[in-house]
Design a protein around this motif. Sequence first.
Motif, short mmCIF file in Angstrom:
data_model
loop_
_atom_site.label_atom_id
_atom_site.label_comp_id
_atom_site.label_asym_id
_atom_site.label_seq_id
_atom_site.Cartn_x
_atom_site.Cartn_y
_atom_site.Cartn_z
N GLN A 116 0.82 -1.20 0.00
CA GLN A 116 0.00 0.00 0.00
C GLN A 116 0.86 1.26 0.00
O GLN A 116 1.80 1.38 0.80
CB GLN A 116 -0.93 0.02 1.22
CG GLN A 116 -1.80 1.24 1.33
CD GLN A 116 -2.84 1.33 0.22
OE1 GLN A 116 -3.36 0.30 -0.25
NE2 GLN A 116 -3.15 2.54 -0.21
N VAL A 117 0.52 2.18 -0.87
CA VAL A 117 1.14 3.50 -0.91
C VAL A 117 0.05 4.53 -0.65
O VAL A 117 -0.97 4.55 -1.35
CB VAL A 117 1.81 3.77 -2.26
CG1 VAL A 117 2.28 5.21 -2.36
CG2 VAL A 117 2.99 2.81 -2.46
N THR A 118 0.26 5.36 0.35
CA THR A 118 -0.69 6.41 0.67
C THR A 118 0.02 7.76 0.67
O THR A 118 1.03 7.92 1.36
CB THR A 118 -1.34 6.18 2.04
OG1 THR A 118 -1.98 4.89 2.05
CG2 THR A 118 -2.38 7.24 2.34
N VAL A 119 -0.49 8.69 -0.14
CA VAL A 119 0.11 10.01 -0.26
C VAL A 119 -0.86 11.02 0.33
O VAL A 119 -1.98 11.17 -0.17
CB VAL A 119 0.43 10.34 -1.72
CG1 VAL A 119 1.15 11.69 -1.80
CG2 VAL A 119 1.28 9.25 -2.35
N SER A 120 -0.42 11.72 1.35
CA SER A 120 -1.28 12.71 2.00
C SER A 120 -1.04 14.09 1.39
O SER A 120 0.07 14.42 0.97
CB SER A 120 -1.00 12.75 3.50
OG SER A 120 0.32 13.15 3.75
N SER A 121 -2.10 14.88 1.37
CA SER A 121 -2.00 16.23 0.78
C SER A 121 -1.56 17.26 1.80
O SER A 121 -1.52 17.00 2.99
CB SER A 121 -3.35 16.62 0.19
OG SER A 121 -4.35 16.58 1.19
#
Length: 121
Positions: A116-121
């Motif tokens: 899983q890759v999660t990119v937060s703004s």
Amino acid sequence: QVQLVESGGGLVQAGGSLRLSCVVSGRTGSLGWFRQAPGKEREFVAAIGANGGSTKYGDSVAGRFTISRDNGKNTVYLQMNSLKPEDTAAYYCAATPISLVQTNIHVYRVWGQGTQVTVSS
């Protein structure tokens, strides 16, 4: 029998970088990375030919992501730079016996479990 094990996913802020790794056991041809976000179809990200000389990229990642393989270490990498929130997804490594670089998801026969890759703004 070919097996693939991915690692390197995580949480990162927008603009950051991550490097995914996929350890390959067994003999393969082209290797690819695909991703799937919730509610969306699995999409092509990048692929590399058997000898590492040819690469292909999806339009949304070209210029930001780089695929490479180290056949001596039986590992394929996906370097992801300038990450965006829309890059958030489960990323899968995949293998095909075809040597020439392949972008068609349907020719990939063996898949890893995903990271899983999660990119937060």
